[in-house]
Design a protein around this motif. Structure first.
Motif, PDB file in Angstrom:
ATOM      1  N   ALA A 113     -21.253  15.412 -59.450  1.00  0.00           N
ATOM      2  CA  ALA A 113     -20.830  14.574 -59.639  1.00  0.00           C
ATOM      3  C   ALA A 113     -19.438  14.409 -59.323  1.00  0.00           C
ATOM      4  O   ALA A 113     -18.545  14.297 -58.339  1.00  0.00           O
ATOM      5  CB  ALA A 113     -20.563  13.322 -60.037  1.00  0.00           C
ATOM      6  N   ILE A 114     -18.137  15.785 -59.410  1.00  0.00           N
ATOM      7  CA  ILE A 114     -17.183  16.279 -59.681  1.00  0.00           C
ATOM      8  C   ILE A 114     -17.228  16.914 -57.939  1.00  0.00           C
ATOM      9  O   ILE A 114     -16.184  16.160 -57.101  1.00  0.00           O
ATOM     10  CB  ILE A 114     -16.601  17.456 -60.707  1.00  0.00           C
ATOM     11  N   GLY A 115     -18.017  16.932 -57.779  1.00  0.00           N
ATOM     12  CA  GLY A 115     -18.358  17.760 -56.102  1.00  0.00           C
ATOM     13  C   GLY A 115     -17.723  16.278 -55.159  1.00  0.00           C
ATOM     14  O   GLY A 115     -17.873  16.654 -53.562  1.00  0.00           O
ATOM     15  N   SER A 116     -18.310  15.071 -55.771  1.00  0.00           N
ATOM     16  CA  SER A 116     -18.189  13.763 -54.163  1.00  0.00           C
ATOM     17  C   SER A 116     -16.837  13.495 -54.038  1.00  0.00           C
ATOM     18  O   SER A 116     -16.549  12.567 -54.198  1.00  0.00           O
ATOM     19  CB  SER A 116     -18.932  12.886 -54.670  1.00  0.00           C
ATOM     20  N   LEU A 117     -15.946  13.776 -55.665  1.00  0.00           N
ATOM     21  CA  LEU A 117     -14.282  13.578 -55.336  1.00  0.00           C
ATOM     22  C   LEU A 117     -13.866  13.841 -53.505  1.00  0.00           C
ATOM     23  O   LEU A 117     -13.129  15.116 -54.375  1.00  0.00           O
ATOM     24  CB  LEU A 117     -13.361  14.123 -55.973  1.00  0.00           C
ATOM     25  N   ASP A 118     -13.517  13.719 -52.319  1.00  0.00           N
ATOM     26  CA  ASP A 118     -13.264  14.587 -51.374  1.00  0.00           C
ATOM     27  C   ASP A 118     -12.010  14.303 -51.290  1.00  0.00           C
ATOM     28  O   ASP A 118     -11.356  15.171 -50.077  1.00  0.00           O
ATOM     29  CB  ASP A 118     -14.562  13.633 -49.647  1.00  0.00           C
TER      30      ASP A 118
END
Length: 290
Positions: free
Chosen positions: A178-183
């Motif tokens: 989910a860290i990859g969703s911190l755009d």
């Protein structure tokens, strides 16, 4: 009666701070911080007889405490649970002190908080799983503590987060997908923990990322091909892990990094990047307020 009314009006004109008095609940929360963190021994202690807005590091706006900055003020003790009553806080800096104990879950109730700085203390235990409730958060730094456990999956809900630095702790487990969703994320520092497993391919979606420091952990496998999308990256450090596939880095060799370090530097025919240095993310605030 008329004279009494006139006297009261005159008092308000002479003492404007009376108009900005904070709520008793917020004042009590501040007093708890003072008591639990050894206020009598602070470098700049509070005069508890004076108005709250005169206390060192406290900012009051419209009758509410909106900022608490006790950076390097010799805080010794712990963060009280009652800090969650400071509902209007947008800025909290307790960095570079000697606080221990856990990060209280009640801290995650500060839904207006934009900046949370807890670095260079002795905080222990896990990062609260409820961190995802802090939807206004743009900066969370807690490097150089003794935090353990996993990085909460809920942190992927912090859609405004720009800076996340959890380096030099004892965190373990994998980096949540989910860290990859911190755009909006620009800095991700996880140096010197006990993290392991393969890097999630979702990290390649962090296209605003300028600094990625994953050194000194137990990561394995390959560097995801999606990392080639990190066009804004300036500091990239992944050394002292167990990576076995560096193909994507070979494809990134034409880039000019401010800092690059990896375990593939000694491989045959590997051309070093133009500039290398160790990015010191542990002391970002060292000169602040000097």
């Amino acid at each position: 009666m008329k004279n009494a009314v006139l006297s009261f009006i005159a008092m308000l004109l002479i003492c404007p701070v009376c108009l900005a008095k904070v709520t008793s609940k917020e004042r009590k929360a501040l007093l708890d911080v003072y008591e639990h963190a050894g206020g009598a021994h602070w470098n700049t202690p509070w005069n508890l007889e004076a108005a709250v807005e005169t206390w060192h590091g406290v900012t009051v706006k419209d009758g509410h405490v909106v900022a608490l900055d006790l950076f390097r003020n010799n805080l010794i003790g712990n963060i009280p649970e009652s800090i969650g009553r400071l509902k209007y806080l947008t800025y909290l800096n307790l960095g570079f002190n000697t606080l221990d104990g856990p990060i209280p879950i009640q801290l995650t109730e500060l839904e207006n908080l934009v900046t949370l700085k807890l670095e260079m203390n002795r905080l222990q235990g896990p990062i609260p799983m409820e961190m995802g409730n802090m939807r206004s958060l743009e900066e969370f730094t807690a490097f150089n503590n003794v935090l353990e456990g996993s990085i909460p999956e809920s942190m992927g809900q912090l859609e405004n987060l720009r800076i996340l630095n959890l380096s030099s702790n004892a965190l373990d487990g994998a980096i949540p997908e989910a860290i990859g969703s911190l755009d909006k994320l620009e800095v991700l520092g996880l140096f010197g923990n006990r993290l392991k497993g393969e890097l999630p391919t979702s990290l390649g979606q962090l296209t605003q990322l300028k600094e990625l420091v994953l050194s000194n952990n137990g990561f394995t496998g390959k560097i995801p091909e999606s990392f080639d999308q990190l066009a804004q990256l300036e500091i990239f450090q992944i050394q002292n892990n167990g990576f076995t596939d560096f193909k994507v880095i070979e494809a990134m060799q034409e880039r000019s990094f401010l800092a690059f370090d990896s375990d593939m530097d000694s491989r045959p025919n590997f051309r070093k990047f133009d500039a290398t240095r160790m990015a010191d993310t542990k002391f970002d605030d060292d000169d602040e307020n000097d």
